[in-house]
Enzyme design. Structure first.
Site, mmCIF file in Angstrom:
data_model
loop_
_atom_site.group_PDB
_atom_site.id
_atom_site.type_symbol
_atom_site.label_atom_id
_atom_site.label_comp_id
_atom_site.label_asym_id
_atom_site.label_seq_id
_atom_site.Cartn_x
_atom_site.Cartn_y
_atom_site.Cartn_z
ATOM 1 N N GLU A 122 1.051 0.558 -10.898
ATOM 2 C CA GLU A 122 1.986 -0.442 -11.402
ATOM 3 C C GLU A 122 1.261 -1.327 -12.407
ATOM 4 O OE1 GLU A 122 2.369 -3.633 -7.905
ATOM 5 O OE2 GLU A 122 2.711 -1.602 -7.206
ATOM 6 N N HIS A 176 -9.260 1.462 -5.733
ATOM 7 C CA HIS A 176 -8.292 0.703 -6.520
ATOM 8 C C HIS A 176 -9.023 0.162 -7.751
ATOM 9 C CE1 HIS A 176 -5.411 -2.978 -6.924
ATOM 10 N NE2 HIS A 176 -5.361 -2.150 -7.934
ATOM 11 N N ASN A 236 0.704 -5.292 -13.681
ATOM 12 C CA ASN A 236 0.873 -6.708 -13.383
ATOM 13 C C ASN A 236 0.996 -7.446 -14.714
ATOM 14 O OD1 ASN A 236 0.555 -6.225 -10.575
ATOM 15 N ND2 ASN A 236 -1.633 -6.033 -10.939
ATOM 16 N N ARG A 278 -13.440 -14.005 -3.093
ATOM 17 C CA ARG A 278 -12.355 -14.957 -2.839
ATOM 18 C C ARG A 278 -12.673 -15.701 -1.549
ATOM 19 N NH1 ARG A 278 -6.541 -12.271 -4.418
ATOM 20 N NH2 ARG A 278 -7.253 -11.100 -6.236
ATOM 21 N N ARG A 294 0.865 -10.430 -15.890
ATOM 22 C CA ARG A 294 0.425 -11.824 -15.764
ATOM 23 C C ARG A 294 -1.093 -11.874 -15.867
ATOM 24 N NH1 ARG A 294 0.979 -9.844 -10.289
ATOM 25 N NH2 ARG A 294 -1.127 -9.690 -9.449
ATOM 26 N N LYS A 314 9.958 -0.165 -10.273
ATOM 27 C CA LYS A 314 8.884 0.831 -10.174
ATOM 28 C C LYS A 314 9.315 2.220 -10.644
ATOM 29 C CE LYS A 314 6.689 -2.531 -8.902
ATOM 30 N NZ LYS A 314 5.825 -3.235 -9.834
ATOM 31 N N GLY A 361 2.828 -4.641 -4.333
ATOM 32 C CA GLY A 361 2.011 -5.411 -3.409
ATOM 33 C C GLY A 361 2.075 -4.971 -1.961
ATOM 34 N N GLU A 414 -2.736 -1.133 -12.809
ATOM 35 C CA GLU A 414 -3.399 -0.720 -11.571
ATOM 36 C C GLU A 414 -3.393 0.796 -11.468
ATOM 37 O OE1 GLU A 414 -1.886 -4.362 -8.667
ATOM 38 O OE2 GLU A 414 -1.759 -2.285 -7.996
ATOM 39 N N ILE A 416 -1.980 9.524 -1.834
ATOM 40 C CA ILE A 416 -3.367 9.765 -2.264
ATOM 41 C C ILE A 416 -4.291 9.217 -1.165
ATOM 42 C CG2 ILE A 416 -5.061 9.417 -4.111
ATOM 43 C CD1 ILE A 416 -2.546 10.790 -5.121
HETATM 44 C C1 MV4 Z 1 -0.287 4.313 -2.825
HETATM 45 C C2 MV4 Z 1 -1.369 4.662 -1.995
HETATM 46 C C3 MV4 Z 1 -1.633 5.994 -1.810
HETATM 47 N N1 MV4 Z 1 -0.844 6.914 -2.390
HETATM 48 N N2 MV4 Z 1 0.459 5.265 -3.382
HETATM 49 C C4 MV4 Z 1 -0.449 -0.390 -2.049
HETATM 50 C C5 MV4 Z 1 0.154 -1.511 -2.825
HETATM 51 C C6 MV4 Z 1 0.923 -0.905 -3.942
HETATM 52 N N3 MV4 Z 1 0.550 -1.530 -5.152
HETATM 53 C C7 MV4 Z 1 0.604 0.545 -3.922
HETATM 54 N N4 MV4 Z 1 -0.238 0.796 -2.798
HETATM 55 C C8 MV4 Z 1 -0.669 2.052 -2.507
HETATM 56 N N5 MV4 Z 1 0.031 3.046 -3.071
HETATM 57 C C9 MV4 Z 1 0.180 6.528 -3.157
HETATM 58 N N6 MV4 Z 1 0.960 7.447 -3.703
HETATM 59 C C10 MV4 Z 1 -2.119 3.649 -1.421
HETATM 60 C C11 MV4 Z 1 -1.756 2.329 -1.666
HETATM 61 C C12 MV4 Z 1 -2.578 1.348 -1.013
HETATM 62 C C13 MV4 Z 1 -3.402 0.501 -1.751
HETATM 63 C C14 MV4 Z 1 -3.451 0.532 -3.132
HETATM 64 C C15 MV4 Z 1 -4.259 -0.335 -3.833
HETATM 65 C C16 MV4 Z 1 -5.058 -1.235 -3.146
HETATM 66 C C17 MV4 Z 1 -5.032 -1.281 -1.798
HETATM 67 C C18 MV4 Z 1 -4.202 -0.431 -1.074
HETATM 68 C C19 MV4 Z 1 -4.186 -0.488 0.315
HETATM 69 C C20 MV4 Z 1 -3.381 0.337 1.014
HETATM 70 C C21 MV4 Z 1 -2.569 1.257 0.351
#
Ligand code: MV4
Length: 498
Positions: free
Chosen positions: A286, A207, A288, A336, A290, A115, A163, A273, A202
């Protein structure tokens, strides 16, 4: 390329079998002892046993899969999603064996898997990332200085993560040291690497992810998928497009995703994402590397078969995507359907599928590999099916999904179907008022409300059924006691007299 080994199971394996057949390719399935009679195995042209039910002894064993490719006469490998799909060593082993890897270059998988490396490469390519560090935290003092610079709240994340594992939100300075230790320990256990780094947290974003496709000549984006309706990092509903995007924002996020792919030499299908703030600011999270579970909503709105394009790209053919900017058409939504019981804390449930009525009709797609008679076990993830609808616009897509959810009957294992029914009747969801915390606020949607009228109806129905049964019931088969035998004998005499 003539024959593809599918290094996966379940609905995605069947999805890939179908794409292979449309491309004129043979499909070779692999199966564990638990999947011997699964419908994806029957749909394939050949099938190779790869071991016992636990994935660690079957679907995750690289050597077994390479052997299966040889045994099945395959000259290419499609990894699907999950299992080994984003393991660079698997992609390399496939290529070393002289097989075609249907996926991105191993170097792109590696770059995006780390990452902090991904953040450095994205920043260099001009992709907006979440403000934060691009290298792991050296010590607690450095972390405190950085947290002050970013401003609280901040997030501690695993460098090798993704994840949601090895993540902690830090709201006060006092919490920082503990969060660093907890995230590092979790990261060490989950990824074998305890390195963590800091990002600005944030608050209440959406998402939103962007699909890209690259064939070695061109890199294009196929718009967004809105994935905010999730619970504990498990997506439950995805849709395309997103109500939050204007054509201008779509173009900006699309350009960022294309730049991200180009920065790592991406080929094939991939997804960037993003977190999208309420203010319209977006940040790369990030990539993905795939095909994703929710790829069908993009297929339906862009009219492109992503899995067939993956196969074409791996064969060195140009992707069949028009030049110039592409536009989404209509609206697609995916539910789903999982074997998780909302009434039991969303714990995975098991059982035999006794009855299944699959929804169909206009605009309905059912991607699944479960059948009546299948045993649902705890060996694999709980996804039973993806119910996907398309309609000309979002309100009609919601109506169509509600209708399809009414048609669906699945008996024998507890599912989250009731949750989906409540969601598609919910005014806030219908208004598109969703973000990643939506279900944290709306726990009422997760569990069926205790309805006293319904309870009364059930009691009346049960009383009537019992009353009816008392007049028609035959003696139960006993446990061999004299009393039970006597009851059968009495019934036999009665029957003879009638
Ligand atoms: C974050 C965030 C808020 N601020 N990063 C969750 C999984 C991973 N892929 C990154 N994630 C998050 N990163 C910052 N700086 C909130 C999440 C997050 C989230 C992101 C996408 C979809 C669902 C989520 C559920 C909880 C937290």
């Amino acid at each position: 390329m003539k024959s593809v080994l599918i290094a996966n199971r379940g609905e995605i394996a069947l999805r890939i079998v179908r794409a292979c057949h449309e491309e004129g390719l043979e499909a070779v399935a692999v199966y564990s002892a638990a999947d011997r009679t699964a419908s994806y195995v029957r749909a394939a042209d050949r099938a190779i046993a790869i071991g016992p039910a636990p994935a660690a002894q079957s679907y995750l064993v690289i050597d077994r899969l390479i052997e299966a490719a040889a045994a099945g006469g395959a000259d290419a490998v499609h990894p699907g999603y999950g299992f080994l799909a984003e393991r660079a060593p698997f992609a390399e082993a496939v290529e070393r064996a002289g097989l075609t890897w249907i996926g991105p270059p191993p170097s792109a998988i590696r770059a995006m898997g780390d990452k902090t490396e991904a953040r450095r490469r994205m920043a260099a390519a001009g992709v907006p990332i979440v403000p934060g560090a691009n290298a792991p935290v050296a010590d607690a003092n450095a972390a405190l200085a950085l947290a002050r610079q970013l401003g609280l709240p901040v997030m501690v994340k695993a460098a090798a993560g993704g994840g949601g594992k090895g993540m902690r939100v830090v709201r006060t300075e006092a919490e920082l040291a503990g969060a660093l230790a907890a995230a590092a320990s979790e990261a060490g256990k989950a990824f074998g690497d305890p390195a963590v780094y800091l990002e600005k947290f944030i608050v209440t974003p959406r998402h939103v992810e962007i699909q890209i496709l690259a064939d070695g000549t061109r890199t294009v984006h196929l718009g967004e998928r809105e994935c905010s309706v999730q619970r504990r990092h498990q997506k439950l509903v995805e849709e395309a497009p997103s109500v939050a995007l204007t054509p201008a924002l779509r173009a900006a996020m699309g350009a960022a995703a294309v730049a991200a792919g180009q920065a790592v030499g991406y080929r094939g299908a991939g997804t960037c994402e993003f977190l999208l703030g309420a203010d319209g600011a977006f940040h790369f999270l990030e990539m993905n590397t795939r095909i994703q579970v929710e790829h069908p909503v993009t297929e339906l709105t862009y009219g492109i078969d992503l899995v067939r394009e993956q196969l074409r790209i791996a064969r060195g053919l140009p992707m069949r995507v028009a030049e110039g900017a592409l536009e989404p058409r209509g609206w697609a939504i995916e539910c789903r359907i999982t074997s998780e019981d909302p009434a039991n804390g969303f714990l995975p449930s098991t059982g035999r599928i006794e009855y299944l009525r699959v929804p169909s009709g206009p605009g309905v797609r059912w991607d699944s590999a479960v059948d009546v008679g299948d045993e649902i076990t705890l060996y694999y993830d709980s996804l039973l099916a993806k119910l996907i609808v398309w309609a000309p616009n979002r309100p009609q897509a919601i109506e169509r999904m509600a209708r399809a959810l009414e048609e669906l009957i699945l008996v024998g294992v507890a599912t989250n179907q009731g949750f989906h029914r409540r969601l598609f009747a919910d005014p806030a969801f219908k208004a598109g008022a969703i973000d990643i915390q939506f279900l944290d606020r709306r726990t009422d949607l997760l569990e069926p409300a205790a309805d006293p009228r319904l309870e009364r109806d059930f009691l009346i129905a049960a009383a009537l059924a019992e009353q009816e049964a008392r007049h028609t019931r035959r003696p139960a088969v006993g446990d061999g006691t004299a009393e039970a035998s006597a009851a059968w004998a009495r019934q036999a005499r009665l029957d003879a007299l009638r």
